[in-house]
Design a protein around this motif. Sequence first.
Motif: not given
Length: 115
Positions: A78-90, A9-12, A106-114
Motif C-alpha cells: 500500500v502506498y501514500l503519495q504525499m504532495d504539497s506537504l506542510k510543516p503540520e504534516d510532520t 520517509g525523510g526530510l522534505v 508497522g513500525q513507522g517511518t518519520l516524515v519531517t517537513v521543514s
Amino acid sequence: QVQLVESGGGLVQPGGSLRLSCAASGIIFRLYLMGWYRQAPGKQRELVAAITADGSTNYADSVKGRFTISRDNAKNTVYLQMDSLKPEDTAVYYCRAALTLREHWGQGTLVTVSS
C-alpha cells in the motif's frame, strides 16, 4: 509471521512531495483494509487515509486533495503519495492492516517537513 514494513520517509521542504510504501507479508493482503495513520509529537495517533479491499478510499479532511492512498495487491503493498506537504504534516507515519478480529501495525517511518 505478519510483517508490515514502511519506507519512504525523510526530510522534505514545504510544498514538496514524498511517497510512502508499506510492504506486507504473512497475510492474505487482498482481503485486508489498509490504512495510514500518523502521530505528531504531543498528539494522538490519527487516521490519515484508508483503502478497502475493493479500492474505496477515505481521507482525513486535513490531507484531502493533497494525499493519495493506493494499493497494489500483486505486490502486497500500500502506498501514500504525499504532495504539497506542510510543516503540520510532520509526524511518524504508520501502516495498519485490519480484517475482522485481526489488526497489525508497522513500525513507522518519520516524515519531517521543514525549511
